[in-house]
Design an enzyme around this catalytic site. Sequence first.
Site, PDB file in Angstrom:
ATOM      1  N   LEU A   1      -2.558  -2.870  -1.204  1.00 21.64           N
ATOM      2  CA  LEU A   1      -2.524  -4.172  -0.558  1.00 21.64           C
ATOM      3  C   LEU A   1      -3.888  -4.382   0.074  1.00 21.64           C
ATOM      4  O   LEU A   1      -4.267  -3.666   0.998  1.00 21.64           O
ATOM      5  CB  LEU A   1      -1.432  -4.225   0.509  1.00 21.64           C
ATOM      6  CG  LEU A   1      -1.328  -5.519   1.318  1.00 21.64           C
ATOM      7  CD1 LEU A   1      -0.862  -6.664   0.424  1.00 21.64           C
ATOM      8  CD2 LEU A   1      -0.354  -5.352   2.482  1.00 21.64           C
TER       9      LEU A   1
ATOM     10  N   LEU B   1       5.250 -11.755  14.179  1.00 25.93           N
ATOM     11  CA  LEU B   1       6.704 -11.840  14.098  1.00 25.93           C
ATOM     12  C   LEU B   1       7.221 -12.139  15.502  1.00 25.93           C
ATOM     13  O   LEU B   1       7.223 -11.273  16.377  1.00 25.93           O
ATOM     14  CB  LEU B   1       7.294 -10.540  13.560  1.00 25.93           C
ATOM     15  CG  LEU B   1       6.806 -10.108  12.173  1.00 25.93           C
ATOM     16  CD1 LEU B   1       7.569  -8.877  11.702  1.00 25.93           C
ATOM     17  CD2 LEU B   1       6.916 -11.236  11.154  1.00 25.93           C
TER      18      LEU B   1
ATOM     19  N   CYS C   1       0.810  -1.215   0.000  1.00 25.61           N
ATOM     20  CA  CYS C   1       0.000   0.000   0.000  1.00 25.61           C
ATOM     21  C   CYS C   1       0.849   1.273   0.000  1.00 25.61           C
ATOM     22  O   CYS C   1       1.687   1.443   0.861  1.00 25.61           O
ATOM     23  CB  CYS C   1      -0.917  -0.006   1.202  1.00 25.61           C
ATOM     24  SG  CYS C   1      -2.378   0.981   0.987  1.00 25.61           S
TER      25      CYS C   1
ATOM     26  N   GLU D   1      -4.118   1.723   8.211  1.00 21.52           N
ATOM     27  CA  GLU D   1      -5.366   1.166   8.729  1.00 21.52           C
ATOM     28  C   GLU D   1      -5.943   2.098   9.788  1.00 21.52           C
ATOM     29  O   GLU D   1      -5.199   2.638  10.617  1.00 21.52           O
ATOM     30  CB  GLU D   1      -5.125  -0.212   9.369  1.00 21.52           C
ATOM     31  CG  GLU D   1      -4.579  -1.273   8.421  1.00 21.52           C
ATOM     32  CD  GLU D   1      -5.593  -1.736   7.378  1.00 21.52           C
ATOM     33  OE1 GLU D   1      -6.806  -1.663   7.664  1.00 21.52           O
ATOM     34  OE2 GLU D   1      -5.166  -2.153   6.293  1.00 21.52           O
TER      35      GLU D   1
END
Length: 618
Positions: free
Chosen positions: A127, A305, A77, A153
Amino acid sequence: MFAATTSTLAWIPTSRQTARRSPSSTCTVKALARAEIMGSRVHRQGALCYIGAMPVEKGETKTRRGSTQTKRTTEMCSILACYDPDGALADGREELMRLLSARMRTRGPDGSGYYGNERFGLAHERLAIMDPEGGKQPIVYEAEKYSVCANGEIYNFRALQEKYGLTAAQTGSDSEVLLQLYRHMGVDFVKELNGIFGFVCVGDDGKNMMAARDHCGIKPLYMGTGVGGAVWFASELKAIHDQCTSIEEFPAGHYWTPETGFVKYYAPEWDTDDFVGTDDTSNVRAALTQAVRDQMMSDVPIGLLLSGGLDSAVIASIIKPMLEETNQEFITFTIGQEGSPDVMAARVMAEDLGTTHHEYLFTSEEACAVIPDVIYHLETYEPELIRSAIPNYFLARLAAQHVKVVLTGEGSDELFAGYLYFRDAPDGAAIHKELRRIFHHLHNVNCQRADRMTMAHGLEARVPFLDPSVINAVMRVDPELKRIDGEEKPEKHALRALFEGEIPAPVLWRTKAMQCEGVGLNWVETLQQFCEAQVSDADFAAAAEKYKINPPQSKEETYYRQLFDSKFNNMDKFVHVWQGGCRAGGAPWQNEQYTRAGLKSVGQLAKGLEGVKGAPVV
């Protein structure tokens, strides 16, 4: 400055291109072959299996021992906007902007878009995470002549739509709320956003415009002035560096309009030197849990992660019951060299949680080979940041083969005084002041690394510790509770205590390791030797004269600078370099832990872990 053409855009490294490197900057074929044979490993609820070697071609994942074959083309994005009220660039603007936007295509593999008229243009590489089918950008209200182009977001978009009765949404995209609120209440809506973002809103068919960046620069944004006074905005420097006579980084926590210029909207109470925190940590866990829940918002699978350190282990402990509620798979990813502290600790955590755990075990030769691509995507020559970004590059590449969104533990150290140099802090007041200093550099350091390395592979990283409510809760804690006091109260003991009994002790009480340290105890030394071999004595001697801004202090730094300069000539002012050459160098007290070259004693990072390769014999 020049107009972009297809030929000027020809060389754009991608996550899976390993060619086009000069002989001096590559490792030997034999070395790379050894690296590729290593492959990556997968834990499935504690059991080891293997997933095929990397690098891979065009997103194809080779698999062995029961893994499912998949194919995925990854790109992510980005935004590009041009505010041109006099129409200086009206002719050919769409073609030009589509070409410039394509420089950031790794950020948005799921589609491109353009909208504009003679006064403005908006371009987007997407994205697809929320409403993959209906959330294409730019989002346009044709009748009202309003449009928006956004990167990031907005986690509280549904709450804001309900609060203001915004029921006429045309898409399920969280970005549409920006357009709705801009129409409803003007620029002030930005103060109510909870999210990670850089966006541009256009009103009245280009007569009005605003741009904004999130509270601490989790998402990037640059701004410049070009031909005819046109104002450019871009997610990455590479999109506009040759279009503007002047460029600046868009400051975190600010919005901009043509009438007001920059306006600071994020000004928390704790952000002054004389603020004295008096709270305990009783509010921290609830705030962090809510932040994790908010950031789990997605219409596609999410991973974690898992570094093997405290911070990602904390996030993992919070995520687990949330995934169990919805019967979702818990997917985790780790990077490191075989036998490294991060790999060993992450295996402990993954087995404890029963996750589907993916590892990538990189070699020092691989690390040397990807330096040019890392610098291109990272857009910096800062040595400490580059060292930490290299393993992140491999980690993001691995994760992008399985998910589009990951959560990380970034930001905790800037709130809880987690770095080892805080051992030498004299008092709580000094700790709070130093936390403020490094917090306000997050946009140039941790956030830049997390965003650029994930976005280089079409992956979005979310950071619950940097949710505004979490930041506020932790920064209001009495800084004396963050002081390090020997073995009994190690770094971040206040956070560790909140999760005692939930996280395995070897992970919970593990010594803090920076990104480049825990992945392998000796690989940085090999990296530095490689860099030194690429720079002649004559080039190093001339570096101070050649590079007036932040002159290199070693051949390693000179090599990074040469690579940066080859792609971003005269853009060196945008690079943040720590005073003294490392994060600890600017602290107001004497530091006994770090130098420009890194942590003085890496052996301490193996404490409490079994089987760490290269650990000192006790």
